[in-house]
Design a protein around this motif. Sequence first.
Motif, PDB file in Angstrom:
ATOM      1  N   VAL A  34     -62.107  44.504  -1.624  1.00  0.00           N
ATOM      2  CA  VAL A  34     -61.968  43.444  -0.667  1.00  0.00           C
ATOM      3  C   VAL A  34     -61.002  43.610   0.246  1.00  0.00           C
ATOM      4  CG1 VAL A  34     -61.021  40.944  -0.489  1.00  0.00           C
ATOM      5  CG2 VAL A  34     -62.504  41.532  -2.579  1.00  0.00           C
ATOM      6  N   LEU A  35     -59.905  44.327   0.156  1.00  0.00           N
ATOM      7  CA  LEU A  35     -58.821  44.792   1.155  1.00  0.00           C
ATOM      8  C   LEU A  35     -59.850  45.576   2.112  1.00  0.00           C
ATOM      9  CD1 LEU A  35     -55.796  45.822  -0.984  1.00  0.00           C
ATOM     10  CD2 LEU A  35     -56.183  43.667   0.641  1.00  0.00           C
ATOM     11  N   LEU A  36     -60.500  46.557   1.908  1.00  0.00           N
ATOM     12  CA  LEU A  36     -61.134  47.466   2.797  1.00  0.00           C
ATOM     13  C   LEU A  36     -62.014  46.417   3.642  1.00  0.00           C
ATOM     14  CD1 LEU A  36     -61.653  49.980   4.023  1.00  0.00           C
ATOM     15  CD2 LEU A  36     -63.399  50.453   2.251  1.00  0.00           C
ATOM     16  N   GLY A  37     -62.999  45.682   3.104  1.00  0.00           N
ATOM     17  CA  GLY A  37     -63.664  44.886   3.627  1.00  0.00           C
ATOM     18  C   GLY A  37     -63.287  43.910   4.610  1.00  0.00           C
ATOM     19  N   ALA A  38     -62.154  43.461   4.358  1.00  0.00           N
ATOM     20  CA  ALA A  38     -61.277  42.505   5.059  1.00  0.00           C
ATOM     21  C   ALA A  38     -60.478  43.246   6.362  1.00  0.00           C
ATOM     22  CB  ALA A  38     -60.137  41.633   4.507  1.00  0.00           C
ATOM     23  N   TRP A  39     -60.077  44.448   6.171  1.00  0.00           N
ATOM     24  CA  TRP A  39     -59.237  45.173   7.122  1.00  0.00           C
ATOM     25  C   TRP A  39     -59.724  46.048   7.963  1.00  0.00           C
ATOM     26  CZ3 TRP A  39     -58.370  50.373   7.648  1.00  0.00           C
ATOM     27  CH2 TRP A  39     -57.108  50.962   8.287  1.00  0.00           C
ATOM     28  N   ALA A  40     -61.178  46.754   7.752  1.00  0.00           N
ATOM     29  CA  ALA A  40     -61.862  47.505   8.591  1.00  0.00           C
ATOM     30  C   ALA A  40     -62.005  47.010  10.063  1.00  0.00           C
ATOM     31  CB  ALA A  40     -63.200  47.957   7.918  1.00  0.00           C
ATOM     32  N   PRO A  41     -61.817  47.651  11.004  1.00  0.00           N
ATOM     33  CA  PRO A  41     -61.989  47.108  12.539  1.00  0.00           C
ATOM     34  C   PRO A  41     -63.182  46.983  12.836  1.00  0.00           C
ATOM     35  CG  PRO A  41     -61.193  49.568  12.453  1.00  0.00           C
ATOM     36  CD  PRO A  41     -61.177  48.997  11.222  1.00  0.00           C
ATOM     37  N   VAL A  42     -63.609  45.788  13.086  1.00  0.00           N
ATOM     38  CA  VAL A  42     -65.004  45.507  13.413  1.00  0.00           C
ATOM     39  C   VAL A  42     -65.319  45.169  15.064  1.00  0.00           C
ATOM     40  CG1 VAL A  42     -65.624  44.513  11.259  1.00  0.00           C
ATOM     41  CG2 VAL A  42     -64.792  43.019  12.961  1.00  0.00           C
ATOM     42  N   ALA A  43     -64.211  44.948  15.847  1.00  0.00           N
ATOM     43  CA  ALA A  43     -64.481  44.907  17.297  1.00  0.00           C
ATOM     44  C   ALA A  43     -65.431  45.613  17.907  1.00  0.00           C
ATOM     45  CB  ALA A  43     -63.177  44.688  17.930  1.00  0.00           C
ATOM     46  N   GLY A  44     -66.441  45.221  18.509  1.00  0.00           N
ATOM     47  CA  GLY A  44     -67.276  45.829  19.392  1.00  0.00           C
ATOM     48  C   GLY A  44     -68.414  46.731  18.558  1.00  0.00           C
ATOM     49  N   VAL A  45     -68.577  46.824  17.258  1.00  0.00           N
ATOM     50  CA  VAL A  45     -69.221  47.376  16.536  1.00  0.00           C
ATOM     51  C   VAL A  45     -70.438  47.057  16.562  1.00  0.00           C
ATOM     52  CG1 VAL A  45     -67.406  48.042  14.845  1.00  0.00           C
ATOM     53  CG2 VAL A  45     -69.123  46.263  14.444  1.00  0.00           C
ATOM     54  N   THR A  46     -71.663  47.869  16.686  1.00  0.00           N
ATOM     55  CA  THR A  46     -73.010  47.624  16.555  1.00  0.00           C
ATOM     56  C   THR A  46     -73.999  47.933  15.310  1.00  0.00           C
ATOM     57  OG1 THR A  46     -73.660  49.555  17.959  1.00  0.00           O
ATOM     58  CG2 THR A  46     -73.331  47.589  18.975  1.00  0.00           C
ATOM     59  N   ARG A  47     -73.293  49.347  15.017  1.00  0.00           N
ATOM     60  CA  ARG A  47     -73.922  49.995  13.669  1.00  0.00           C
ATOM     61  C   ARG A  47     -72.874  49.769  12.513  1.00  0.00           C
ATOM     62  NH1 ARG A  47     -79.276  51.050  13.594  1.00  0.00           N
ATOM     63  NH2 ARG A  47     -80.436  51.327  15.452  1.00  0.00           N
ATOM     64  N   VAL A  48     -73.100  49.440  11.271  1.00  0.00           N
ATOM     65  CA  VAL A  48     -72.060  49.902  10.076  1.00  0.00           C
ATOM     66  C   VAL A  48     -72.746  50.375   9.002  1.00  0.00           C
ATOM     67  CG1 VAL A  48     -70.456  48.677   8.598  1.00  0.00           C
ATOM     68  CG2 VAL A  48     -70.849  47.546  10.881  1.00  0.00           C
ATOM     69  N   LEU A  49     -72.066  51.365   8.531  1.00  0.00           N
ATOM     70  CA  LEU A  49     -72.508  52.109   7.259  1.00  0.00           C
ATOM     71  C   LEU A  49     -71.404  52.065   6.336  1.00  0.00           C
ATOM     72  CD1 LEU A  49     -74.434  54.010   5.764  1.00  0.00           C
ATOM     73  CD2 LEU A  49     -73.069  56.157   6.876  1.00  0.00           C
ATOM     74  N   ASP A  50     -72.134  51.546   4.984  1.00  0.00           N
ATOM     75  CA  ASP A  50     -71.084  51.488   3.771  1.00  0.00           C
ATOM     76  C   ASP A  50     -71.674  52.389   2.731  1.00  0.00           C
ATOM     77  OD1 ASP A  50     -69.483  50.879   1.600  1.00  0.00           O
ATOM     78  OD2 ASP A  50     -70.617  48.909   1.143  1.00  0.00           O
ATOM     79  N   ILE A  51     -70.766  53.611   2.460  1.00  0.00           N
ATOM     80  CA  ILE A  51     -70.998  54.903   1.714  1.00  0.00           C
ATOM     81  C   ILE A  51     -70.462  54.516   0.174  1.00  0.00           C
ATOM     82  CG2 ILE A  51     -70.586  57.141   1.282  1.00  0.00           C
ATOM     83  CD1 ILE A  51     -70.261  57.584   4.013  1.00  0.00           C
ATOM     84  N   GLY A  52     -71.595  54.438  -0.644  1.00  0.00           N
ATOM     85  CA  GLY A  52     -71.322  54.015  -2.272  1.00  0.00           C
ATOM     86  C   GLY A  52     -71.067  52.628  -2.267  1.00  0.00           C
ATOM     87  N   THR A  53     -71.986  51.845  -1.813  1.00  0.00           N
ATOM     88  CA  THR A  53     -71.560  50.548  -1.710  1.00  0.00           C
ATOM     89  C   THR A  53     -71.594  49.548  -3.263  1.00  0.00           C
ATOM     90  OG1 THR A  53     -72.573  48.447  -0.486  1.00  0.00           O
ATOM     91  CG2 THR A  53     -74.380  49.838  -1.599  1.00  0.00           C
ATOM     92  N   GLY A  54     -72.088  50.282  -4.302  1.00  0.00           N
ATOM     93  CA  GLY A  54     -71.990  49.623  -5.430  1.00  0.00           C
ATOM     94  C   GLY A  54     -72.783  48.337  -5.434  1.00  0.00           C
ATOM     95  N   SER A  55     -72.066  47.247  -5.724  1.00  0.00           N
ATOM     96  CA  SER A  55     -72.659  45.883  -5.880  1.00  0.00           C
ATOM     97  C   SER A  55     -73.004  45.222  -4.336  1.00  0.00           C
ATOM     98  CB  SER A  55     -71.765  44.972  -6.431  1.00  0.00           C
ATOM     99  OG  SER A  55     -70.545  44.835  -5.619  1.00  0.00           O
ATOM    100  N   GLY A  56     -72.371  46.035  -3.320  1.00  0.00           N
ATOM    101  CA  GLY A  56     -72.850  45.491  -1.900  1.00  0.00           C
ATOM    102  C   GLY A  56     -71.764  44.720  -1.358  1.00  0.00           C
ATOM    103  N   LEU A  57     -70.547  44.677  -2.049  1.00  0.00           N
ATOM    104  CA  LEU A  57     -69.479  43.659  -1.771  1.00  0.00           C
ATOM    105  C   LEU A  57     -69.208  43.851  -0.148  1.00  0.00           C
ATOM    106  CD1 LEU A  57     -66.859  41.845  -2.113  1.00  0.00           C
ATOM    107  CD2 LEU A  57     -65.923  43.938  -3.100  1.00  0.00           C
ATOM    108  N   ILE A  58     -68.749  45.204   0.035  1.00  0.00           N
ATOM    109  CA  ILE A  58     -68.073  45.385   1.287  1.00  0.00           C
ATOM    110  C   ILE A  58     -69.114  45.347   2.393  1.00  0.00           C
ATOM    111  CG2 ILE A  58     -66.846  47.109   3.006  1.00  0.00           C
ATOM    112  CD1 ILE A  58     -65.807  48.420   0.224  1.00  0.00           C
TER     113      ILE A  58
END
Length: 245
Positions: A34-58
């Motif tokens: 939850v902390l990582l998903g809320a903290w990671a910078p998203v300004a201006g992003v067009t493509r996002v990759l989650d490595i080891g997504t598990g349940s898909g939370l992040i």
Amino acid sequence: MSSKKAVLRANGFTFKQFFVAHDRCAMKVGTDGVLLGAWAPVAGVTRVLDIGTGSGLIALMLAQRTGQTVSVDAVELDEQAAAQARENVQASPWRERIHIHQDDIRQWAKQCENRYNLIVSNPPYFTPGVECASPARAAARYTADLTHEILLQCAEELIAEDGFFCVILPATAGNALVEHALPRGWHLRSRTDISDNEMRPPNRVLLALSPQPGELLLDRMTIRGPDQRYSEAHCSLTRDFYLFR
């Protein structure tokens, strides 16, 4: 009733805009993700990759935080976890933007033609030791199959020139990751040290690395205040996700 009890179900976790089932995943929904998903910078992003997504939370959190034109790829090695992540995505408002890939990130990275403005991972960090209840849980907890060196290599293959690679790790493991990353050409751009309360030293660290040099932002956050209530900083960071915040 506490907020924790209010959002927990037998098989998952309810957030403000989505539900995450995790009963078929080796690693459950937890504070780190939850902390990582809320903290990671998203300004201006067009493509996002989650490595080891598990349940898909992040992946779900980052889809919530970004606009309709942003696509999110999420890679998960474990078949059961990947299947549950797909179900969670299909039940969410962002089913058209999140794509779950059941694969080994090392193989997937070699075939992927995309470059990502943001790569995130809540990676394994224990060195192999005590036997786990299942191979899936061992893969989720231990670095034997996905060492931090391999993780950095995959991120290097997939990161855009102006992108950020973000992780959450125990403080010691985070320091070691930075020591490995800097000689490889990464630059530390943001670091938030996390402690359980003001009386304890930081035991977790959020890191943002980039191929491009730039200003380094340093911060510290406590999870709970002196009264054991969640701190204002923690509430502010996670307010868009947790119920009753």
